[in-house]
Design a protein around this motif. Structure first.
Motif, short mmCIF file in Angstrom:
data_model
loop_
_atom_site.label_atom_id
_atom_site.label_comp_id
_atom_site.label_asym_id
_atom_site.label_seq_id
_atom_site.Cartn_x
_atom_site.Cartn_y
_atom_site.Cartn_z
N ARG A 1 0.76 -1.23 0.11
CA ARG A 1 0.16 -0.10 0.19
C ARG A 1 0.92 1.17 0.16
O ARG A 1 0.20 2.40 -0.48
CB ARG A 1 -0.86 -0.05 1.22
N SER B 1 -18.15 -1.93 6.48
CA SER B 1 -18.30 -0.90 5.82
C SER B 1 -19.07 0.26 6.54
O SER B 1 -18.78 1.33 6.47
CB SER B 1 -19.52 -1.24 4.46
N SER C 1 -16.28 1.35 9.15
CA SER C 1 -15.57 2.47 8.41
C SER C 1 -15.85 3.89 8.35
O SER C 1 -15.46 4.77 8.47
CB SER C 1 -14.92 1.98 7.26
N ARG D 1 -12.69 -9.20 6.68
CA ARG D 1 -12.85 -7.92 5.93
C ARG D 1 -11.91 -6.85 6.49
O ARG D 1 -11.34 -6.12 5.77
CB ARG D 1 -14.49 -7.61 5.54
N ARG E 1 -8.40 -7.70 5.47
CA ARG E 1 -8.05 -7.33 4.12
C ARG E 1 -7.93 -6.11 3.91
O ARG E 1 -7.14 -5.66 3.03
CB ARG E 1 -9.20 -8.35 3.23
N HIS E 2 -9.18 -5.30 4.24
CA HIS E 2 -9.32 -3.98 3.60
C HIS E 2 -8.80 -2.80 4.73
O HIS E 2 -8.80 -1.69 4.17
CB HIS E 2 -10.69 -3.75 3.29
N ALA E 3 -8.77 -2.78 6.08
CA ALA E 3 -8.78 -1.80 6.75
C ALA E 3 -7.66 -1.73 7.80
O ALA E 3 -7.43 -0.79 8.46
CB ALA E 3 -10.01 -1.72 7.52
#
Length: 467
Positions: free
Chosen positions: A228, A255, A258, A300, A303-305
């Motif tokens: 990243r 989601s 976040s 999740r 993986r994403h945050a």
């Protein structure tokens, strides 16, 4: 600071006395666990700490000797005791020349390691009853017996106790001895200071490695490869938002969580503050939020945050940030967004890294004199298991959580067996318990965890003695 001696007379575990607890690991988690057990007023706990390092209290984080490797938390948050929040600050100021150290300073990691070691001196050198023994060996197996535990050591010896606590710290990656890729803290030896160094990862370990390279006179390029390309943010004054637990969208999808966190950051900025006020307001509730998330939402987050949270949550001192920004400004330090595929040593002795740049599909070969792996603390706990953890998994006395973060434990730190049953006598604290608590790597969190567990053990063992 001199290390306390570890060879001291010790009451045998099966002789009369208070409950005997065996702590496996003598880093920060193990030391905090030991001191909170030994300080319990209602039980004269006896503690055996099993630790191969001579300098206990100095695990991965605090074994550095570089004075410019700084804590990423201010001194007033680093006390070993929640009821005495300035204990570390007062200790700093009591040292020769330490009067300039303030509550808001960032002490060196080596200094904090000395502080941790010193916490055990009263039980090792006679100002308190000698109820602590340090065994300089490694544990390879735990037996859960009808009336306690037996911890087997690599030497063939064993230690009996009423309970065992795993404080083994971060999972270390199993490395091929022939690999040209060094760990974050490995000594690179003599190398070409005008050649390129490649660092994999862009977090806290990378910051310390860059600082050490620059201090050693490295003149060549330092190339940081990160998926990243995000750097830890810097500390600044903060006024945490006061968040009521009822206002947190617990059990909501990632989601929603976040979006809620971003709204808090915007609200803080509109009030004249910064995003730090929102992050520091959320922090006391992280464990509760993590516990509320089903496995799919935790996945999740990972993986994403997780990376985005980490760079905002785990900040670096302004002094460290200034060094990194200066190196970026001159171009000596460069960030490359991409994935690291591996490192190779060619027949002529040169080292190369295989990477794929972000959004590219073709592999690129990058030469270097040294490659350091500073990708952080997430390692598969089974594939990189120590002999002790491997045996726990083999015998069914332990299991890995469903996201492969660490050992599966309940909210009272009890290790879960393969069947899901919580052990009566085997516990895990600190980073090894991260699957259940997530943020359990910082001293304030480990302090709270060990204080609670010491209280629980004191109460349970008092009840057992009366029965």
């Amino acid at each position: 600071m001199d290390q306390p001696k570890v060879e001291r007379p010790f009451q045998q575990p099966d002789s009369p006395g208070g409950p005997h607890v065996v702590i496996i690991g003598g880093g920060a988690s193990g030391v905090l666990m030991a001191v909170h057990l030994l300080r319990r007023p209602e039980q004269a706990f006896r503690v055996t700490m099993i630790e191969t390092r001579h300098a206990f209290g100095r695990g991965i984080a605090y074994s550095t000797t570089d004075p410019d490797h700084l804590l990423n938390t201010r001194a007033h948050n680093m006390s070993a005791f929640s009821q005495d929040p300035l204990h570390f600050v007062n200790w700093l100021q009591s040292r020769a020349g330490g009067t300039a150290m303030t509550e808001n300073c960032f002490a060196s990691r080596a200094t904090f390691g000395a502080y941790l070691s010193g916490l055990l001196i009263p039980w090792l050198e006679g100002t308190e009853p000698l109820r602590l023994r340090v065994v300089p060996q490694s544990a390879v197996r735990i037996e859960d017996m009808p009336r306690g535990v037996v911890v087997h050591l690599a030497s063939g010896q064993s230690v009996r106790g009423d309970a065992a606590i795993l404080a083994t710290g971060h999972v270390l990656e199993t490395r091929d001895a022939d690999s040209p890729v060094l760990g974050a803290w490995d000594d690179p030896g003599d190398h070409d200071r005008d050649a390129r160094v490649i660092i994999i990862g862009s977090g806290l370990s990378m910051v310390d490695r860059v600082i050490s390279l620059l201090k050693s006179g490295h003149r060549g390029e330092i190339l940081c490869v990160s998926r990243r390309g995000l750097l830890p943010r810097t500390h600044a004054q903060t006024k945490p938002i006061d968040i009521d637990i009822a206002d947190i969208p617990l059990r909501a999808p990632m989601s929603v969580l976040s979006a809620w966190a971003k709204d808090l950051a915007r609200e803080a900025e509109q009030r004249g503050g910064t995003w730090r006020d929102a992050v520091d307001g959320i922090r006391p509730h992280v464990e509760r939020i993590w516990r509320s998330l089903p496995s799919a939402e935790r996945a999740r987050f990972l993986r994403h945050a997780a990376t985005i949270w980490d760079v905002h949550r785990h900040r670096i001192p302004p002094a460290s940030d200034a060094i990194i920004q200066a190196a970026l400004g001159t171009g000596q330090l460069r960030l490359l967004r991409g994935s690291f595929l591996g490192g190779d040593r060619r027949s002529d002795g040169t080292v190369v890294a295989r990477v794929v740049r972000a959004k590219w599909k073709s592999e690129e070969i990058l030469p270097a004199c040294v490659i350091f792996d500073c990708r952080g603390i997430r390692r598969h706990p089974a594939r990189n298991a120590s002999p002790l953890v491997a045996d726990l998994l083999k015998t069914g006395l332990g299991r890995v959580d469903d996201l492969s973060i660490g050992l599966d434990v309940d909210m009272n730190c009890r290790v879960l067996e393969r069947t899901g049953r919580a052990s009566d006598r085997i516990f895990a604290i600190g980073p090894v318990s991260r699957a259940a608590f997530w943020e359990i790597t910082a001293i304030p969190d480990i302090r709270t965890q060990t204080e609670k567990l010491a209280k629980v053990l004191a109460q349970e063992m008092s009840t057992a003695q009366r029965c």
